[in-house]
Design a protein around this motif. Structure first.
Motif, PDB file in Angstrom:
ATOM      1  N   GLY A 216       4.193  -6.658   5.414  1.00 15.48           N
ATOM      2  CA  GLY A 216       3.828  -6.634   4.007  1.00 15.48           C
ATOM      3  C   GLY A 216       4.542  -5.563   3.214  1.00 15.48           C
ATOM      4  N   LEU A 217       4.391  -5.668   1.902  1.00 20.16           N
ATOM      5  CA  LEU A 217       4.926  -4.694   0.955  1.00 20.16           C
ATOM      6  C   LEU A 217       3.780  -4.162   0.104  1.00 20.16           C
ATOM      7  N   CYS A 218       3.782  -2.856  -0.133  1.00 17.10           N
ATOM      8  CA  CYS A 218       2.789  -2.232  -1.012  1.00 17.10           C
ATOM      9  C   CYS A 218       1.376  -2.475  -0.477  1.00 17.10           C
ATOM     10  N   TYR A 219       1.052  -1.833   0.637  1.00 17.88           N
ATOM     11  CA  TYR A 219      -0.204  -2.104   1.342  1.00 17.88           C
ATOM     12  C   TYR A 219      -1.448  -1.698   0.569  1.00 17.88           C
ATOM     13  N   TYR A 220      -1.292  -0.953  -0.526  1.00 17.43           N
ATOM     14  CA  TYR A 220      -2.440  -0.319  -1.167  1.00 17.43           C
ATOM     15  C   TYR A 220      -2.978  -1.061  -2.390  1.00 17.43           C
ATOM     16  N   ASN A 221      -2.714  -2.365  -2.507  1.00 20.36           N
ATOM     17  CA  ASN A 221      -3.469  -3.175  -3.461  1.00 20.36           C
ATOM     18  C   ASN A 221      -4.554  -3.909  -2.673  1.00 20.36           C
ATOM     19  N   ASN A 222      -5.572  -4.418  -3.347  1.00 21.84           N
ATOM     20  CA  ASN A 222      -6.730  -4.974  -2.640  1.00 21.84           C
ATOM     21  C   ASN A 222      -6.367  -6.105  -1.685  1.00 21.84           C
ATOM     22  N   SER A 223      -5.458  -6.976  -2.090  1.00 18.90           N
ATOM     23  CA  SER A 223      -5.113  -8.108  -1.229  1.00 18.90           C
ATOM     24  C   SER A 223      -4.454  -7.635   0.062  1.00 18.90           C
ATOM     25  N   MET A 224      -3.612  -6.597  -0.014  1.00 16.23           N
ATOM     26  CA  MET A 224      -2.942  -6.109   1.187  1.00 16.23           C
ATOM     27  C   MET A 224      -3.813  -5.143   1.982  1.00 16.23           C
ATOM     28  N   PHE A 225      -4.651  -4.354   1.313  1.00 16.48           N
ATOM     29  CA  PHE A 225      -5.655  -3.585   2.053  1.00 16.48           C
ATOM     30  C   PHE A 225      -6.427  -4.533   2.975  1.00 16.48           C
ATOM     31  N   ALA A 226      -6.853  -5.664   2.402  1.00 16.07           N
ATOM     32  CA  ALA A 226      -7.658  -6.629   3.152  1.00 16.07           C
ATOM     33  C   ALA A 226      -6.854  -7.273   4.275  1.00 16.07           C
ATOM     34  N   MET A 227      -5.597  -7.621   4.000  1.00 14.26           N
ATOM     35  CA  MET A 227      -4.765  -8.261   5.018  1.00 14.26           C
ATOM     36  C   MET A 227      -4.527  -7.323   6.198  1.00 14.26           C
ATOM     37  N   HIS A 228      -4.223  -6.059   5.922  1.00 15.30           N
ATOM     38  CA  HIS A 228      -4.004  -5.102   7.010  1.00 15.30           C
ATOM     39  C   HIS A 228      -5.307  -4.839   7.771  1.00 15.30           C
ATOM     40  N   TYR A 229      -6.418  -4.788   7.044  1.00 12.85           N
ATOM     41  CA  TYR A 229      -7.715  -4.602   7.711  1.00 12.85           C
ATOM     42  C   TYR A 229      -7.981  -5.737   8.697  1.00 12.85           C
ATOM     43  N   MET A 230      -7.793  -6.984   8.254  1.00 10.61           N
ATOM     44  CA  MET A 230      -8.068  -8.118   9.130  1.00 10.61           C
ATOM     45  C   MET A 230      -7.094  -8.160  10.300  1.00 10.61           C
ATOM     46  N   ALA A 231      -5.829  -7.820  10.057  1.00  8.95           N
ATOM     47  CA  ALA A 231      -4.851  -7.803  11.151  1.00  8.95           C
ATOM     48  C   ALA A 231      -5.220  -6.733  12.176  1.00  8.95           C
ATOM     49  N   ASN A 232      -5.615  -5.549  11.693  1.00 13.89           N
ATOM     50  CA  ASN A 232      -6.055  -4.495  12.612  1.00 13.89           C
ATOM     51  C   ASN A 232      -7.288  -4.934  13.392  1.00 13.89           C
ATOM     52  N   LYS A 233      -8.221  -5.561  12.703  1.00 13.10           N
ATOM     53  CA  LYS A 233      -9.464  -6.009  13.334  1.00 13.10           C
ATOM     54  C   LYS A 233      -9.201  -7.058  14.408  1.00 13.10           C
ATOM     55  N   ASN A 264      -8.639   1.646   9.877  1.00 16.91           N
ATOM     56  CA  ASN A 264      -8.448   0.191   9.915  1.00 16.91           C
ATOM     57  C   ASN A 264      -8.012  -0.388   8.579  1.00 16.91           C
ATOM     58  N   MET A 265      -7.809   0.473   7.581  1.00 19.57           N
ATOM     59  CA  MET A 265      -7.428  -0.028   6.263  1.00 19.57           C
ATOM     60  C   MET A 265      -5.973   0.270   5.911  1.00 19.57           C
ATOM     61  N   ILE A 266      -5.287   0.994   6.767  1.00 16.76           N
ATOM     62  CA  ILE A 266      -3.871   1.239   6.510  1.00 16.76           C
ATOM     63  C   ILE A 266      -3.048   0.588   7.616  1.00 16.76           C
ATOM     64  N   PRO A 267      -1.784   0.289   7.357  1.00 16.73           N
ATOM     65  CA  PRO A 267      -0.967  -0.468   8.318  1.00 16.73           C
ATOM     66  C   PRO A 267      -0.852   0.234   9.671  1.00 16.73           C
ATOM     67  N   LYS A 268      -0.751  -0.572  10.697  1.00 20.81           N
ATOM     68  CA  LYS A 268      -0.550  -0.003  12.028  1.00 20.81           C
ATOM     69  C   LYS A 268       0.829   0.644  12.125  1.00 20.81           C
ATOM     70  N   THR A 269       1.815   0.002  11.507  1.00 24.34           N
ATOM     71  CA  THR A 269       3.197   0.485  11.601  1.00 24.34           C
ATOM     72  C   THR A 269       3.800   0.655  10.209  1.00 24.34           C
ATOM     73  N   PHE A 270       4.474   1.771  10.004  1.00 24.62           N
ATOM     74  CA  PHE A 270       5.200   2.022   8.759  1.00 24.62           C
ATOM     75  C   PHE A 270       6.689   1.810   9.016  1.00 24.62           C
ATOM     76  N   TRP A 271       7.250   0.822   8.341  1.00 28.91           N
ATOM     77  CA  TRP A 271       8.675   0.487   8.444  1.00 28.91           C
ATOM     78  C   TRP A 271       9.406   1.322   7.399  1.00 28.91           C
ATOM     79  N   CYS A 272      10.191   2.293   7.839  1.00 31.76           N
ATOM     80  CA  CYS A 272      10.890   3.195   6.920  1.00 31.76           C
ATOM     81  C   CYS A 272      12.378   2.867   6.855  1.00 31.76           C
ATOM     82  N   TRP A 273      12.963   3.187   5.712  1.00 30.39           N
ATOM     83  CA  TRP A 273      14.387   2.937   5.514  1.00 30.39           C
ATOM     84  C   TRP A 273      15.254   3.907   6.309  1.00 30.39           C
TER      85      TRP A 273
END
Length: 454
Positions: A216-233, A264-273
């Protein structure tokens, strides 16, 4: 308060109060609350109310939206498409017009040769109706599902909200900053229910398509907070791809006291440039044992350079590229343009959300007789990675383009204190120099001291 002061206050609050224990059901909600508080500091003006509609009109619109959303839900639910390898999650803000299609620039290099049955593009935010979204059959629009899932939630019980020591937390922030969060606190349950709607959407899609990873991109909007939470879960690998600067002045890429098991609300992995960006994330991941960092480069830069870098130089003159983040040029920039030797030409790239600034800037340039010394249209529309590569020097206040310039070995000049704070490591590595005096002579001296043509 300045941006730095706000972030120092938030760091103090993280260390002092049990914010990582705050939950809505099982969701660890501190990152969301931290994001909200940060933006409240800088957006405290009341929003203007839109014109009111009649009750009957609102009811008809609501029924229409529910019906449309239900039909879209049924379309997705009964779509025959089976398991996919990857969810690619982004929004219109990450897309660009490319070869007559509106593509996600960070994901296109990977999905261009894939079959539509191999992946899902999860698109959050508004859908731009006048754009040609490529591979439409692979896209699921979160906004189209939201209304019906919001209705479904009416039949579910609300999770328990645990904000242990909120009163003490609120008193502290009020005393130290004057910010009153009473209104925010009252509205928080509604905001969290919106988060749960997106969590239900994410759960539905993950169960249907069973991806091996979520990118994902920009994990800190509600839709992506939720997506990362469910993926972590659900134990699914999930990554947040860097999309700009994410240094110490970015509230969502700087935390303290992260729990041993992570969040559980932030990404498991941070992809950096690059490694500098990765080092900053590593500096606060600390001794926790869940989240990690990968340095995977900037896919759009690599793709664009392969496709276009063989082209001839863009100008016979040396290009001074200025990635502008406001709607007009400051007086000392205008003076610097006027004094610039003929061997140089200024290319001013407008911010994507400020394209209407071109007329203002052209008027400024015309007033000083320098319109022929500046190129705006090509600078704004040409692929940025290639433009950076072919520039003599890149100027910016605090744009993420500073990192992109480093990736293509183009010298940077940072002209704002915020930029210096964010990109201090690049300055220390001599990948950028700094001119903060707002003086045309000082800026030109720094430009002319750069050795070699790019």
């Amino acid at each position: 308060m300045t941006r730095k002061e706000v972030l120092l206050l938030l760091a103090y609050l993280e260390k002092t109060f049990p914010v990582w224990d705050w939950r809505y059901g099982s969701i660890e909600i501190w990152p969301l609350i931290k994001r909200d508080i940060f933006f409240i500091f800088f957006n405290q003006k009341e929003k203007k109310q839109s014109p009111t509609e009649s009750k009957s009109s609102r009811t008809l619109i609501r029924i229409y939206n529910i019906c449309n959303s239900l039909l879209y839900f049924l379309k997705i639910k009964f779509r025959k498409k089976g398991k996919v390898a990857t969810f690619y999650c982004g929004s219109a803000a990450h897309r660009v017009d490319f070869q007559s299609n509106f593509i996600n620039r960070y994901f296109f290099p990977y999905i261009q040769n894939l079959k539509e049955t191999e992946y899902i593009q999860y698109e959050y935010g508004p859908v731009l109706k006048n754009k040609n979204y490529k591979n439409e059959k692979s896209i699921v629009y979160a906004s189209e599902l939201y209304t019906i899932f919001n209705l479904f939630r009416r039949f579910k019980s609300q999770p328990n909200l645990n904000l242990f020591k909120w009163d003490e937390f609120h008193s502290c922030i009020l005393e130290r900053s004057g910010l009153d969060l009473n209104t925010y606190y009252k509205r928080l349950p509604v905001r969290l229910e919106s988060l749960m709607v997106y969590a239900d959407i994410s759960s539905f899609l993950i169960k249907k398509y069973q991806p091996k990873e979520v990118i994902g991109l920009c994990y800190y909007n509600n839709s992506m907070f939720a997506m990362h939470y469910m993926a972590n879960k659900m134990g699914i690998e999930n990554l947040d791809v860097q999309h700009g600067g994410q240094g110490s002045l970015h509230s969502m890429y700087t935390f303290t006291n992260l729990p041993k098991g992570g969040s559980n609300m932030i990404p498991k992995t941070f992809w950096c440039w690059d490694q500098v960006s990765a080092n900053h994330i590593l500096s606060w991941l600390g001794s926790q044992n869940y989240h990690h960092v990968e340095v995977n480069g900037n896919p759009w830069i690599e793709f664009q350079l392969k496709k276009f870098s063989s082209q001839d130089d863009l100008s016979k003159q040396k290009i001074i590229l200025y990635t502008l983040q406001e709607k007009e040029l400051e007086e000392y920039i205008l003076q610097a343009i006027k004094l610039t030797p003929k061997e140089f030409v200024w290319w001013i790239r407008l911010h994507p959300r400020m394209l209407d600034a071109q007329a203002i800037i052209e008027s400024q340039l015309e007033n000083i007789g320098c319109k022929d010394k500046v190129e705006i249209s090509k600078a704004t529309n040409y692929p940025l990675p290639v433009l950076l590569e072919k520039s003599y020097v890149h100027l910016s206040k605090f744009s993420g383009s500073i990192i992109e310039a480093v990736l293509v070995n183009t010298p940077n000049i940072i002209i704002d204190e915020v930029g210096l704070e964010i990109y201090k490591d690049y300055v220390d590595n001599q990948d950028a120099s700094v001119v903060l005096t707002k003086n045309a002579d000082d800026l030109l001296k720094s430009i002319l001291e750069i050795e070699g043509n790019i």
